[in-house]
Design a protein around this motif. Structure first.
Motif, PDB file in Angstrom:
ATOM      1  N   PHE A 132      36.639  44.126  27.241  1.00  0.00           N
ATOM      2  CA  PHE A 132      35.559  43.906  28.099  1.00  0.00           C
ATOM      3  C   PHE A 132      34.044  45.270  26.857  1.00  0.00           C
ATOM      4  O   PHE A 132      32.953  45.549  27.264  1.00  0.00           O
ATOM      5  CB  PHE A 132      35.472  44.480  28.896  1.00  0.00           C
ATOM      6  N   ARG A 159      34.124  39.560  30.167  1.00  0.00           N
ATOM      7  CA  ARG A 159      34.900  38.594  29.937  1.00  0.00           C
ATOM      8  C   ARG A 159      34.688  37.063  29.387  1.00  0.00           C
ATOM      9  O   ARG A 159      33.752  36.170  29.906  1.00  0.00           O
ATOM     10  CB  ARG A 159      35.895  38.478  29.817  1.00  0.00           C
ATOM     11  N   ASP A 163      40.535  45.113  32.936  1.00  0.00           N
ATOM     12  CA  ASP A 163      40.036  44.021  33.640  1.00  0.00           C
ATOM     13  C   ASP A 163      40.456  43.811  35.041  1.00  0.00           C
ATOM     14  O   ASP A 163      39.244  42.542  35.989  1.00  0.00           O
ATOM     15  CB  ASP A 163      39.593  42.647  32.681  1.00  0.00           C
ATOM     16  N   GLN A 184      43.527  44.113  29.307  1.00  0.00           N
ATOM     17  CA  GLN A 184      43.561  42.959  31.015  1.00  0.00           C
ATOM     18  C   GLN A 184      43.964  43.998  31.741  1.00  0.00           C
ATOM     19  O   GLN A 184      43.393  43.089  33.183  1.00  0.00           O
ATOM     20  CB  GLN A 184      44.676  42.216  30.346  1.00  0.00           C
TER      21      GLN A 184
END
Length: 520
Positions: free
Chosen positions: A142, A150, A83, A80
């Motif tokens: 990813f 995503r 991302d 995360q």
């Protein structure tokens, strides 16, 4: 970003990974994620940069995360963070802070820093590249073999919807999701989008903004969705849109005509199918004045105390001003959100010296039905109209329980044609609904979901196999004169993220069935 320093950190990771404490490894990778992610993101925002180059770096960094994390929670946290850093890099290009030439050079520098070194003493001291090359990509958000985005895998695109699926307005959520699923199923049976199946995942927020953040976070973090489609509610949208924009995630086709999803200029990632509540209220007033011959000063608004009610009231107020009348003369009859406490509104109506002959309702279906029930005997000739946010089918069901005198003549503006009509879009919808969900009755909310989903599907197909949010947004903004069989063409532009401005009229008959009404 100093790419030489990044190269050193990558090398240090592999040299020290075996001996370093787990916490040190995690912190090192967190630092790397904040350095590598923007390079990847800026590259993804540039269509001329070959995706295999970017994918190669992503897979290598996925291996770094796998080697550093000792459990799934750590892997998810690092993924995360990465991302978010990728999104930051995209934003640098999209906002003009970096051009694609710079992005290409940064990626090339990073690729060079990761390439195997020539034999020699210096190369022997820094064995980063061999360690990268040997590591397979783990299953993180990813790092799938086809897409770095995503919510997208080699065989699926996942979307989410937030709505009430429990509580008094749950039927709208169920119907909207049903319509989206109908369109998705139809597309999937025809081969999907570039070989990928479309999937919709629901999260229940109970129509309460306090629960919306948890719902959308679940969809984003746990279900790993690509974007939100068809989410329901105006006050709840204010929460969901903020979350989506922060992550540069698509927020498409929400069931709300509120201004929170209609900024000027529009938010890049927010697209609407339906007209605004203000446009619906405007159409209702003009119908009452021109067709029913009601003086505008004898029109009042029954409004929920939130953005839904505000938007409806604003539409009527706009007509007042256009006719040269101060909107301070417009009567607003309020009731508290998510209640059916309408007595105060009725008492205020009784106090008016100028008789009110028509009321436009910007309310939930239960509150609207209760208001009609309690005022029908007091004002037997009153004309009641409502904007589509009421949930027309749900309002009809509530009124049918009261009897024919409560249903007859209730007007509801709609953002789709009559579900009993014979336009090609409605016929296609009814056939698809019967095929995939036998026994389900046609409904205005599910028809809206079906139409909105088909607009999205059209853009997804035009985007192609190399799908990401930025490319999809560009495809949506290039939508021109899309004909889905509604009788009106649908378009987006960079300055206009609302596909339709068409309002249809319907009115309930004695049996509680909607019949088409010509508003003009």
């Amino acid at each position: 970003m100093d790419l030489r320093w990044t190269s050193f950190l990558l090398s240090a990771f592999f040299i020290t990974a075996a001996e370093a404490a787990p916490g040190d490894r995690i912190e090192l990778v967190r630092d790397l994620a904040g350095r590598v992610g923007p390079v990847i993101g800026s590259g993804l925002a540039c269509p001329d940069i070959a995706r295999p180059r970017i994918q190669s770096v992503i897979e290598k960094f996925a291996a770094v995360i796998r080697d550093a994390a000792s459990n799934e929670a750590q892997r998810s946290d690092l993924a995360q963070l990465f991302d978010r850093s990728v999104a930051d890099g995209r934003g640098m290009v999209m906002s003009g802070r970096m051009d694609c030439g710079q992005a290409d050079r940064r990626l090339a520098d990073l690729e060079q820093s990761l390439a195997p070194s020539a034999p020699g003493p210096a190369a022997a001291a820094v064995p980063a590249a061999p360690a990268f090359a040997a590591a397979p990509a783990p299953a993180v958000s990813f790092g799938n073999p086809v897409s770095a985005v995503r919510g997208i895998s080699d065989n699926e695109i996942r979307f989410g919807i937030t709505a009430a699926f429990t509580g008094p307005v749950r039927e709208r959520g169920r119907q909207m999701k049903l319509g989206i699923e109908t369109a998705f199923n139809q597309a999937n049976d025809a081969g999907g989008v570039a070989g990928r199946k479309l999937r919709i995942i629901a999260a229940d927020d109970g129509n309460e903004p306090a629960r919306t953040l948890q719902a959308v976070r679940q969809l984003y973090e746990k279900d790993q969705i690509f974007g939100l489609v068809g989410s329901i509610g105006t006050a709840t949208a204010a929460v969901a849109v903020a979350y989506a924009l922060e992550r540069r995630m698509l927020f498409f086709g929400a069931y709300t005509g509120g201004n929170v999803v209609r900024r000027d200029p529009p938010d890049r990632y927010v697209f609407n199918y339906r007209p605004s509540y203000a446009e619906e209220a405007d159409a209702a007033v003009r119908y009452l004045v021109k067709i029913r011959r009601i003086p505008v000063r004898q029109i009042a608004v029954f409004a929920q105390q939130d953005d839904l009610g505000d938007a409806g009231f604003a539409g009527v107020a706009k007509v007042y001003r256009a006719l040269g009348i101060s909107d301070s003369a417009l009567l607003r009859l309020n009731y508290p959100r998510n209640t059916i406490e309408v007595d105060e509104a009725i008492n205020l109506l009784r106090l008016q010296k100028v008789p009110v002959r028509a009321i436009i309702m910007s309310a939930s279906h239960r509150a609207a039905a209760k208001f009609i029930e309690k005022t029908r005997n007091l004002y037997p000739e009153m004309i009641f109209t409502s904007i589509s946010g009421v949930g027309g089918s749900s309002l009809a069901e509530e009124l049918k329980l009261l009897g024919p005198r409560y249903t007859t003549g209730i007007l509801v503006t709609q953002v789709v044609p009559a579900v009993s009509g014979h336009s090609s879009a409605v016929l296609e919808y009814r056939n698809a609904l019967a095929r995939y969900f036998p026994g389900e009755a046609p409904d205005y909310a599910s028809l809206e979901g079906f139409v909105a989903a088909n607009i999205l599907i059209d853009a997804l197909k035009r985007t192609g196999a190399q799908l990401d949010t930025e490319k999809l947004v560009d495809a949506l903004e290039s939508t021109r004169n899309l004909d889905l069989g509604l009788g009106v063409s649908l378009s987006f532009a960079r300055s206009d993220h609302q596909a339709s401005h068409k309002i249809w009229g319907t009115a309930l008959d004695e049996a509680g069935r909607f019949q088409p009404v010509d508003l003009e």
